[in-house]
Design a protein around this motif. Sequence first.
Motif, mmCIF file in Angstrom:
data_model
loop_
_atom_site.group_PDB
_atom_site.id
_atom_site.type_symbol
_atom_site.label_atom_id
_atom_site.label_comp_id
_atom_site.label_asym_id
_atom_site.label_seq_id
_atom_site.Cartn_x
_atom_site.Cartn_y
_atom_site.Cartn_z
ATOM 1 N N ARG A 103 0.830 -1.209 0.000
ATOM 2 C CA ARG A 103 0.000 0.000 0.000
ATOM 3 C C ARG A 103 0.859 1.253 0.000
ATOM 4 N NH1 ARG A 103 -4.935 1.382 4.266
ATOM 5 N NH2 ARG A 103 -5.586 3.325 3.256
ATOM 6 N N ARG A 104 1.937 1.229 0.777
ATOM 7 C CA ARG A 104 2.828 2.389 0.817
ATOM 8 C C ARG A 104 3.506 2.595 -0.534
ATOM 9 N NH1 ARG A 104 4.367 7.288 1.363
ATOM 10 N NH2 ARG A 104 6.495 7.653 2.078
ATOM 11 N N ILE A 105 3.938 1.524 -1.177
ATOM 12 C CA ILE A 105 4.595 1.637 -2.484
ATOM 13 C C ILE A 105 3.633 2.228 -3.500
ATOM 14 C CG2 ILE A 105 5.580 0.308 -4.394
ATOM 15 C CD1 ILE A 105 6.740 -1.603 -2.314
ATOM 16 N N ASN A 106 2.401 1.762 -3.513
ATOM 17 C CA ASN A 106 1.420 2.313 -4.452
ATOM 18 C C ASN A 106 1.142 3.784 -4.168
ATOM 19 O OD1 ASN A 106 1.014 0.024 -6.033
ATOM 20 N ND2 ASN A 106 -0.577 -0.790 -4.692
ATOM 21 N N GLY A 107 1.152 4.164 -2.896
ATOM 22 C CA GLY A 107 0.965 5.567 -2.558
ATOM 23 C C GLY A 107 2.095 6.431 -3.090
ATOM 24 N N VAL A 108 3.328 5.943 -2.985
ATOM 25 C CA VAL A 108 4.476 6.682 -3.526
ATOM 26 C C VAL A 108 4.366 6.794 -5.042
ATOM 27 C CG1 VAL A 108 6.984 6.645 -3.823
ATOM 28 C CG2 VAL A 108 5.984 6.036 -1.607
ATOM 29 N N LEU A 109 3.996 5.699 -5.695
ATOM 30 C CA LEU A 109 3.879 5.720 -7.156
ATOM 31 C C LEU A 109 2.802 6.696 -7.617
ATOM 32 C CD1 LEU A 109 4.198 1.897 -7.919
ATOM 33 C CD2 LEU A 109 5.947 3.657 -8.208
ATOM 34 N N THR A 110 1.707 6.777 -6.879
ATOM 35 C CA THR A 110 0.646 7.725 -7.222
ATOM 36 C C THR A 110 1.172 9.157 -7.187
ATOM 37 O OG1 THR A 110 -1.081 6.264 -6.377
ATOM 38 C CG2 THR A 110 -1.622 8.602 -6.544
ATOM 39 N N ALA A 111 1.934 9.474 -6.142
ATOM 40 C CA ALA A 111 2.490 10.816 -6.030
ATOM 41 C C ALA A 111 3.488 11.101 -7.148
ATOM 42 C CB ALA A 111 3.155 10.993 -4.668
ATOM 43 N N VAL A 112 4.320 10.144 -7.467
ATOM 44 C CA VAL A 112 5.331 10.347 -8.516
ATOM 45 C C VAL A 112 4.654 10.545 -9.869
ATOM 46 C CG1 VAL A 112 7.252 9.267 -9.750
ATOM 47 C CG2 VAL A 112 7.129 9.115 -7.251
ATOM 48 N N ARG A 113 3.627 9.764 -10.136
ATOM 49 C CA ARG A 113 2.894 9.957 -11.399
ATOM 50 C C ARG A 113 2.279 11.354 -11.460
ATOM 51 N NH1 ARG A 113 1.384 4.382 -10.725
ATOM 52 N NH2 ARG A 113 -0.470 5.029 -9.554
#
Length: 383
Positions: A103-113
């Motif tokens: 969940r944390r990794i997906n949250g980081v990816l959302t922000a980077v996108r």
Amino acid sequence: MDLPSGVRYWTVVDDDFEVVWVADQWLRFLRFGRSRAELTTKAYAESVALYLLWCRITGRQWPQAARDMGLFMVWLKYTPSTQDGEPAPVVLGPGAEPARRERRINGVLTAVRGLLSYAVSVGEAPRSVLGQIYELADSRDLPLEAQGEDSGLSYRLRAVHRVQEPEAEVDRATDDELVAMFLECRNARDRLIVLLLGRVGLRRGQAAGLHRSDCHLLPDSRALGCDYEGAHVHVRRRDNSNRAWSKSKEAWTQPLDFLVVQAFDQYIDERHEILGAGGSDFLLVNLFREPLGAPMSPDALGELFERLGQRAKLSRKVGPHMARRAFGSNVSHAGGSVDEVQALLGQTHPESPRPYLIPDRARLREAIERVPSPRALHGTGEK
């Protein structure tokens, strides 16, 4: 970042403590252009800082590093953070605990996108970056129900990089748990807080953001310029000094029952005895610690729930949001329709109430027991 208006948002700085321009502009756009919460900019700023750190230590330029997003995902999973911001040694092998969960990794990816998409829109990154982080898809692969009445071909963007998250169990606080916590409250203010979350269904940020002027407790409030009948509170989004924030963009009116009104009356008497007519216009304020009369923060409400759970000797941790889920589920159990639950929770999307409709286990058991047992039919044979 504190602005002269008093509004705050989080940003990203480099090793020389200089603001990273494109990240700062994007975070300001989210805060003021999209009305996102201050804590949302905090989470996104932390995620973008991780991406920029990875680019720096691997010698990549951040606008072009999107093509190696898979390597960034591996780095996120296995590289823990340290106090000085430098990556810690990576320890791999069987049984090694990931540094960050799915969940944390997906949250980081959302922000980077989000950052990279904004950078493309302002000319700070090439347009080819969008093809590296999004997959262009069309509506033909959607179910017929999702295509709508217009069957024409339409296109949509789908994120390329995403980690499969394990399905998280969503649970509510039981009525017994909330009652046990209520009985452990040592003052009227804390009892009101438990009811605002567990019987009114407010988020902790919404409860902490209530002002006294939002609370109309009379049967008729027309003298106050409000034509809503009965006791109620107005839940509004504001930039509050205690960082309380309503997740719902739209303001709504929440009715109160007699138990909550009674708790309001007891708290108002308690507050007046300690503060007199003083204190801030916030409803929930410090009464037993300095500075007296200062508004309580959302974190203080979370700490209160933790203390109450310990005093009540609960077998698990019951957080503020579990009390909100209990409210939504109880409304449904009492015969409330989905649109009523949606309105009482201050939600706008029809699917938003679904996670709050958690059937009680005892009610599920009763549903099974109501099903009659199959019986052999006698005397019905054909001649």
